[in-house]
Design an enzyme around this catalytic site. Structure first.
Site, PDB file in Angstrom:
ATOM      1  N   ARG A 193       0.990  -1.159  -0.013  1.00 34.74           N
ATOM      2  CA  ARG A 193      -0.043  -0.003   0.060  1.00 34.74           C
ATOM      3  C   ARG A 193       0.881   1.113   0.117  1.00 34.74           C
ATOM      4  NH1 ARG A 193      -5.031   2.460  -1.005  1.00 34.74           N
ATOM      5  NH2 ARG A 193      -5.470   3.780   0.381  1.00 34.74           N
ATOM      6  N   GLU A 198     -12.882 -19.528  28.863  1.00 32.01           N
ATOM      7  CA  GLU A 198     -11.784 -20.435  29.773  1.00 32.01           C
ATOM      8  C   GLU A 198     -11.195 -19.673  30.934  1.00 32.01           C
ATOM      9  OE1 GLU A 198     -11.131 -24.014  29.180  1.00 32.01           O
ATOM     10  OE2 GLU A 198     -12.969 -23.331  28.761  1.00 32.01           O
TER      11      GLU A 198
END
Length: 383
Positions: free
Chosen positions: A270, A365
Site C-alpha cells: 500500500r 476459559e
C-alpha cells in the site's frame, strides 16, 4: 536449555500449516462466517489426517504426542484463519477430562469417535448465575439406584448445540463444606430424555463455533457415566483448565500472528504520500511492537505446554500464558486494523474478523481477571 523444536514437532507444525493453507481459504471462511456455520467438512479432513486428538494415545485414535504438539497445530490453524481455526481446534473440547480420568470403556467409546471425526464433545461448566465461579453449582445430580438424575442449566457452552455428548459438572453432595468438594463430572449423551440445547444468540465473534445453553430436566444417566470418582469433579475440571488455558493461549497466539501477517503484507504493497506504508518509521515501529508481543507470548505459551508434558501442573504459568496471549491478540489485531485504515474495518480484509475473534480470548476459559486472581494467589500464598 534448548529452544528448538524437535524434528517431529517441526514436521507437525509444517503439516498443520500446509493443511490450513490448503483448506482455510478466504471465501470458505467468509461463507461460514456469514452463515454462522460449523466447518464440518474441514473438521472431518483434519480428523482424518490426525490433527484432532493428536495428544491422545494411539489406542484411542491419537498420535501419542503431547500438549506441545497440540499447541503447534492450534497455533497454525488460527494463524491461517481465526474463525475456522478456533472451531476446528475446539471440536474435542473438554475430552481431556475423559482422557485423564475416564474408565477404559469410556475412553474407547467416546474418544475414538472424536479422532475419527464422528463425535464432537463439549464441557458443561458455566452457569447463568455463577459465570467463572465454579465453586458452587446450581446444577444437581442425585443418585437414585444405578442412575443419576440431573437438573439445572448451563450457558455459553462451546459446541453445546452440536456435540454428541457433554461432560457436566454437577453438585452431587449439597452438604459438602466447602461446596466444591461435593461436585462430580457426569457424561450426558445428546439424545438423553430431558436434555435440550439452544443457541445463545448472535455473538460478536467466533461465529463458526456453536455456543449453546443446555437445560437438564430430570435427565437420567447410568451410574457408569460418572467420570472419575464421585465428588472429585471440581479438581478434575481445574486440572483440565490448566491444559485448556494453554490451547486457548495458542489460539490467541495464532490470531495475533495472522493479523500481523496481513498487516505486514498490506504495508508492503500500500502506498501513501508517494511511499509504501512500510517505509514510514511510524509503521516500522508499530510492526516492531507487534512482533515483540508475539514472540514474548510464544515463549510463555511454549514453556507452559512443555511444562504440562513434563507432568508439572503450574496454574500460575498457564494463567500467565492465557492472560498475556489474550491481551496481545486483541492489541495486535487492533493495530492491524489501524494499519489498514478504512479497509481494516471491512469484512473483506479479514483483520476486523481477527479482531472480533481475538476478544473472546480474554473472556472464555476464565476471564483475564480470573487469570490474575490465580496468578496473584500463587505469588502471595497464604498470609
Amino acid at each position: 536449555m534448548d529452544f528448538r523444536l524437535t524434528k517431529d514437532q517441526e514436521q507437525i507444525q509444517k503439516a498443520a500449516r500446509d493443511f490450513a493453507k490448503g483448506e482455510f481459504d478466504k471465501e470458505t471462511a467468509l461463507q461460514h462466517e456469514r452463515n454462522h456455520q460449523f466447518p464440518k467438512e474441514i473438521w472431518k479432513k483434519a480428523c482424518k489426517l490426525g490433527f484432532l486428538g493428536i495428544h491422545y494415545p494411539e489406542k484411542y485414535g491419537g498420535q501419542e504426542y503431547g500438549i506441545m504438539e497440540n499447541t503447534l497445530v492450534t497455533e497454525e490453524f488460527c494463524r491461517q484463519d481465526s474463525g475456522l481455526g478456533i472451531a476446528v481446534s475446539l471440536a474435542d473440547f473438554a475430552s481431556e477430562i475423559l482422557l485423564r480420568h475416564g474408565t477404559e470403556e469410556q475412553k474407547l467409546k467416546y474418544l475414538v469417535p472424536i479422532t475419527k471425526g464422528e463425535f464432537l464433545s463439549s464441557g458443561g461448566f458455566t452457569e447463568p448465575d455463577h459465570g467463572s465461579d465454579i465453586t458452587l453449582m446450581n446444577t444437581t445430580a442425585v443418585r437414585s439406584g444405578d442412575e443419576y438424575v440431573i437438573n439445572g442449566v448451563k450457558t455459553f457452552i462451546t459446541n453445546g448445540t452440536i456435540s454428541n455428548f457433554v461432560l457436566v459438572l454437577c453438585q452431587t453432595d449439597p452438604d459438602a463444606k466447602p461446596t466444591y468438594r461435593g461436585q462430580s463430572v457426569l457424561l450426558v449423551e445428546r439424545d438423553a430424555p430431558g436434555f435440550t440445547s439452544s443457541d445463545v444468540g448472535e455473538k460478536m465473534g467466533i461465529k463458526m463455533t456453536a455456543t449453546g445453553e443446555l437445560s437438564f430436566n430430570n435427565v437420567k444417566v447410568p451410574a457408569s457415566h460418572l467420570v472419575g470418582k464421585e465428588n472429585k469433579g471440581f479438581y478434575q475440571v481445574l486440572e483440565f483448565f490448566d491444559e485448556s488455558r494453554v490451547e486457548i493461549a495458542a489460539q490467541a497466539l495464532g490470531i495475533a500472528e495472522g493479523a500481523f501477517d496481513r498487516a505486514l503484507a498490506y504495508t508492503k504493497q500500500r502506498s501513501q504520500f508517494g511511499k509504501k506504508l512500510a517505509e514510514f518509521q511510524v509503521t516500522q515501529h508499530k510492526l516492531a511492537d507487534m512482533v515483540t508481543k508475539i514472540e514474548t507470548a510464544r515463549l510463555i505459551i511454549y514453556r507452559a505446554a512443555w511444562n504440562f508434558d513434563q507432568g508439572i501442573i503450574d496454574p500460575k504459568l498457564t494463567s500467565i500464558a492465557k492472560m498475556y496471549a489474550g491481551r496481545i491478540a486483541v492489541e495486535v489485531a487492533d493495530e492491524a486494523i489501524q494499519l489498514h485504515g478504512g479497509y481494516g474495518y471491512m469484512l473483506e480484509y479479514e483483520v476486523e474478523r481477527f479482531y472480533r475473534d481475538a476478544k473472546i480470548m480474554e473472556i472464555y476459559e476464565g476471564t483475564r481477571e480470573i487469570q490474575k486472581n490465580t496468578i496473584a494467589s500463587a505469588v502471595l500464598g497464604k498470609f
